[in-house]
Design a protein around this motif. Structure first.
Motif, mmCIF file in Angstrom:
data_model
loop_
_atom_site.group_PDB
_atom_site.id
_atom_site.type_symbol
_atom_site.label_atom_id
_atom_site.label_comp_id
_atom_site.label_asym_id
_atom_site.label_seq_id
_atom_site.Cartn_x
_atom_site.Cartn_y
_atom_site.Cartn_z
ATOM 1 N N HIS A 266 -11.492 13.378 -5.964
ATOM 2 C CA HIS A 266 -10.467 14.404 -6.161
ATOM 3 C C HIS A 266 -9.764 14.677 -4.835
ATOM 4 C CE1 HIS A 266 -8.247 17.609 -7.824
ATOM 5 N NE2 HIS A 266 -9.161 18.562 -7.887
ATOM 6 N N GLY A 267 -10.216 15.676 -4.095
ATOM 7 C CA GLY A 267 -9.517 16.058 -2.875
ATOM 8 C C GLY A 267 -9.730 15.133 -1.692
ATOM 9 N N GLY A 268 -10.794 14.338 -1.741
ATOM 10 C CA GLY A 268 -11.094 13.485 -0.597
ATOM 11 C C GLY A 268 -10.454 12.121 -0.635
ATOM 12 N N ALA A 269 -9.507 11.910 -1.556
ATOM 13 C CA ALA A 269 -8.951 10.571 -1.733
ATOM 14 C C ALA A 269 -8.105 10.113 -0.551
ATOM 15 C CB ALA A 269 -8.125 10.524 -3.023
ATOM 16 N N ASP A 275 -9.910 5.163 5.436
ATOM 17 C CA ASP A 275 -11.094 4.309 5.564
ATOM 18 C C ASP A 275 -10.781 2.892 5.075
ATOM 19 O OD1 ASP A 275 -12.526 6.456 6.534
ATOM 20 O OD2 ASP A 275 -13.435 6.952 4.596
ATOM 21 N N MET A 276 -10.020 2.798 3.997
ATOM 22 C CA MET A 276 -9.642 1.494 3.459
ATOM 23 C C MET A 276 -8.750 0.739 4.445
ATOM 24 S SD MET A 276 -7.279 0.690 0.092
ATOM 25 C CE MET A 276 -5.838 1.403 0.906
ATOM 26 N N LEU A 277 -7.762 1.427 5.026
ATOM 27 C CA LEU A 277 -6.872 0.772 5.980
ATOM 28 C C LEU A 277 -7.657 0.299 7.208
ATOM 29 C CD1 LEU A 277 -3.741 3.113 5.804
ATOM 30 C CD2 LEU A 277 -4.056 0.889 4.710
ATOM 31 N N ASP A 278 -8.616 1.111 7.645
ATOM 32 C CA ASP A 278 -9.453 0.691 8.776
ATOM 33 C C ASP A 278 -10.286 -0.537 8.411
ATOM 34 O OD1 ASP A 278 -8.512 2.742 10.358
ATOM 35 O OD2 ASP A 278 -10.167 4.109 9.886
ATOM 36 N N GLU A 279 -10.727 -0.591 7.156
ATOM 37 C CA GLU A 279 -11.515 -1.734 6.711
ATOM 38 C C GLU A 279 -10.668 -3.007 6.685
ATOM 39 O OE1 GLU A 279 -13.800 -3.328 2.660
ATOM 40 O OE2 GLU A 279 -13.143 -1.241 2.802
ATOM 41 N N LEU A 302 -8.707 -0.304 -4.601
ATOM 42 C CA LEU A 302 -7.463 -0.074 -3.863
ATOM 43 C C LEU A 302 -7.213 1.428 -3.856
ATOM 44 C CD1 LEU A 302 -5.018 -1.311 -2.414
ATOM 45 C CD2 LEU A 302 -3.891 -1.481 -4.647
ATOM 46 N N MET A 303 -7.570 2.095 -2.787
ATOM 47 C CA MET A 303 -7.482 3.548 -2.712
ATOM 48 C C MET A 303 -6.028 3.980 -2.510
ATOM 49 S SD MET A 303 -10.597 4.080 -3.200
ATOM 50 C CE MET A 303 -10.472 5.874 -3.155
ATOM 51 N N GLY A 304 -5.676 5.113 -3.104
ATOM 52 C CA GLY A 304 -4.311 5.627 -2.983
ATOM 53 C C GLY A 304 -3.353 5.048 -3.993
ATOM 54 N N PHE A 305 -3.870 4.242 -4.920
ATOM 55 C CA PHE A 305 -3.041 3.652 -5.974
ATOM 56 C C PHE A 305 -3.605 4.064 -7.324
ATOM 57 C CE2 PHE A 305 -1.434 1.225 -2.593
ATOM 58 C CZ PHE A 305 -0.255 0.606 -3.002
ATOM 59 N N ARG A 359 -0.453 -0.865 -14.096
ATOM 60 C CA ARG A 359 0.376 0.287 -13.725
ATOM 61 C C ARG A 359 -0.254 1.078 -12.579
ATOM 62 N NH1 ARG A 359 2.791 3.001 -19.168
ATOM 63 N NH2 ARG A 359 0.613 3.216 -19.812
ATOM 64 N N LEU A 360 -0.642 0.339 -11.548
ATOM 65 C CA LEU A 360 -1.221 0.950 -10.360
ATOM 66 C C LEU A 360 -0.140 1.102 -9.298
ATOM 67 C CD1 LEU A 360 -4.629 -0.965 -10.175
ATOM 68 C CD2 LEU A 360 -4.221 1.360 -10.994
ATOM 69 N N TYR A 361 0.385 2.301 -9.184
ATOM 70 C CA TYR A 361 1.429 2.603 -8.217
ATOM 71 C C TYR A 361 0.887 3.566 -7.159
ATOM 72 C CZ TYR A 361 4.314 0.775 -12.016
ATOM 73 O OH TYR A 361 4.847 -0.012 -13.003
ATOM 74 N N PRO A 362 1.539 3.640 -5.989
ATOM 75 C CA PRO A 362 1.053 4.569 -4.963
ATOM 76 C C PRO A 362 1.049 6.006 -5.473
ATOM 77 C CG PRO A 362 2.682 3.055 -4.044
ATOM 78 C CD PRO A 362 2.709 2.860 -5.523
ATOM 79 N N ASN A 363 0.033 6.767 -5.098
ATOM 80 C CA ASN A 363 -0.011 8.188 -5.438
ATOM 81 C C ASN A 363 0.145 9.024 -4.171
ATOM 82 O OD1 ASN A 363 -2.620 8.400 -4.203
ATOM 83 N ND2 ASN A 363 -3.570 7.692 -6.102
ATOM 84 N N VAL A 364 0.043 10.334 -4.311
ATOM 85 C CA VAL A 364 0.333 11.238 -3.197
ATOM 86 C C VAL A 364 -0.632 11.044 -2.029
ATOM 87 C CG1 VAL A 364 -1.103 13.121 -4.062
ATOM 88 C CG2 VAL A 364 0.925 13.646 -2.694
ATOM 89 N N ASP A 365 -1.818 10.532 -2.305
ATOM 90 C CA ASP A 365 -2.826 10.381 -1.250
ATOM 91 C C ASP A 365 -2.553 9.200 -0.327
ATOM 92 O OD1 ASP A 365 -4.571 12.505 -2.226
ATOM 93 O OD2 ASP A 365 -4.983 11.163 -3.900
#
Length: 431
Positions: A266-269, A275-279, A302-305, A359-365
């Motif tokens: 939820h809030g920690g996305a 963390d994903m970009l660092d990985e 894929l975090m943030g999508f 339908r995996l598009y970027p989200n607000v996170d």
């Protein structure tokens, strides 16, 4: 057509209900009485648990409205305090209401001095959300009469004061959480600064040195707060409504929302995006990472999508993307490797049939974490400031819930355990 549990041919009549916009819903309140059965909807993804006039989301079309106003227009023309007033009162404030509300927020922004003592009970390396949740609940002992402990005793005036106090005190509490964890002196809110400016002032200023507002960063932070202010009946908001239905003190009620927001799903996305970009490391690492995402057995995400509600682009994501470019340009970081990596990752995903078909598009996170990190806010504090913003929505939802008098929340369960059985006669008998 449904029939009664005894298989009689008598039909079940369930009324439909219409909202102002969006799909109709089936009124299930008579289902058990007529048919002897309950509905089953894990996660309540297809169930309207309340009537609300605050936020409308159309996930198929990528629409987000607060009290009818598109989020794009609010982000461009309004301030966060305007939106906080709008959520709670139904209309944007006029000039007089705006001045009085902002003056009230400033007057209530200070914390009781004994709250400083609360922090001494936490380890310095405690998670900021643990400190926020604990100290926020602790405020109920100082303001127990505002909001009362029994729902029928909460007057409109007390609801207004509780709303004002919670929105006003959250930035101070959040800043103190950060500064305590860093061993820095606690900073008080400063008259003459806007809500967003005071957030940054209490985070970054020092007593011995003057602190100047960067208007670009302050406006960016203000819009980040707007974009996180409310988002319908998500898990933390529904938690606030559920807990609030018991008549609990609003500070404890909002603390329950903070606890729900804490979860990484939820809030920690946005922290998970960094963390994903660092990985991934560099642009060259994208192909291998995407192959791992496509391999569902690998477990890489894929975090943030993607979003549970939005099936098109999250309308907040494009706004956050623009804010990201503005902030990094202002800080001279517009060629930041992490931004270049994020842009390339976004481009890759948006042109990949695997992600398009799902339908995996970027989200607000996806971009918010990059912005906050660039502004000097550590990732452990991201969810804390998410909570600061979301408090405006939580208190609006809390007020609406009380005014509608829905009764205490009490979901049912589909029981799948053992049927009735007796404790063995020999159990617990000493030999």
């Amino acid at each position: 057509m449904l029939c009664k549990a005894d298989d009689s041919a008598q039909p079940i009549h369930l009324d439909s209900m219409e909202g102002q916009i969006g799909p109709d819903v089936v009124d299930m309140r008579g289902l058990y009485k007529q048919a002897g059965v309950f509905s089953y909807d894990p996660g309540f993804a297809n169930t309207a648990a309340c009537q609300s006039a605050i936020t409308y989301i159309d996930g198929e079309e990528g629409i987000l409205l607060h009290r009818g106003y598109p989020i794009e227009q609010l982000c461009e023309k309004a301030s966060f305090t305007d939106v906080a007033w709008l959520l709670s009162h139904g209309e944007l404030p006029d000039a007089r209401q705006k001045v009085r509300f902002e003056q009230g927020l400033m007057a209530e922004a200070h914390l009781h001095e004994q709250i400083r003592n609360f922090f001494n009970g936490f380890r310095r390396d405690s998670h900021p959300m643990a400190m926020l949740c604990g100290t926020l609940a602790g405020l109920s002992s100082f303001y127990g009469n505002q909001g009362a402990d029994q729902r029928h005793r909460i007057t409109p005036e007390e609801r207004e004061m509780s709303t004002l106090r919670l929105v006003a005190k959250m930035p101070t509490l959040a800043a103190w959480v950060y500064r305590y964890s860093r061993g820095l002196p606690l900073i008080y809110p400063r008259p003459g600064l806007s809500y967003a400016e005071n957030c940054l002032h209490m985070l970054f200023s020092m007593p011995e040195a003057p602190w100047a507002v960067n208007p670009v960063l302050a406006r960016a932070f203000d819009r980040i707060l707007i974009l996180h202010a409310d988002h319908g009946q998500n898990v933390s908001t529904s938690t606030v409504r559920t807990v609030g239905s018991t008549g609990v003190n609003p500070f404890a009620c909002i603390a329950a929302g903070v606890a729900a927001l804490w979860g990484p799903a939820h809030g920690g996305a946005n922290e998970a995006v960094l963390d994903m970009l660092d990985e991934i490391g560099t642009v060259d690492g994208i192909p291998d990472f995407m192959n791992r995402v496509r391999n569902q057995k690998d477990g890489t995400r894929l975090m943030g999508f993607g979003h549970r509600v939005y099936k098109k682009l999250d309308p907040r994501a494009g706004l956050m993307r623009r804010i990201c470019h503005e902030v990094l340009a202002e800080l001279g970081m517009d060629h930041d490797p992490r931004l270049e990596l994020a842009l390339k990752l976004e481009e890759t995903a948006l042109n990949d049939e695997y992600f398009i078909s799902r339908r995996l598009y970027p989200n607000v996170d996806f971009y918010s974490g990059i912005i906050l990190r660039a502004m000097g806010i550590p990732s452990s504090m991201f969810t804390v400031f998410f909570a600061v913003a979301r408090t405006a929505g939580w208190v609006a939802q809390w007020k609406e819930m009380l005014e509608s008098r829905p009764g205490i929340s009490r979901p049912r369960a589909l029981y799948v355990g053992p049927t009735r059985r007796d404790v063995p006669p020999s159990y617990g008998v000493e030999g």
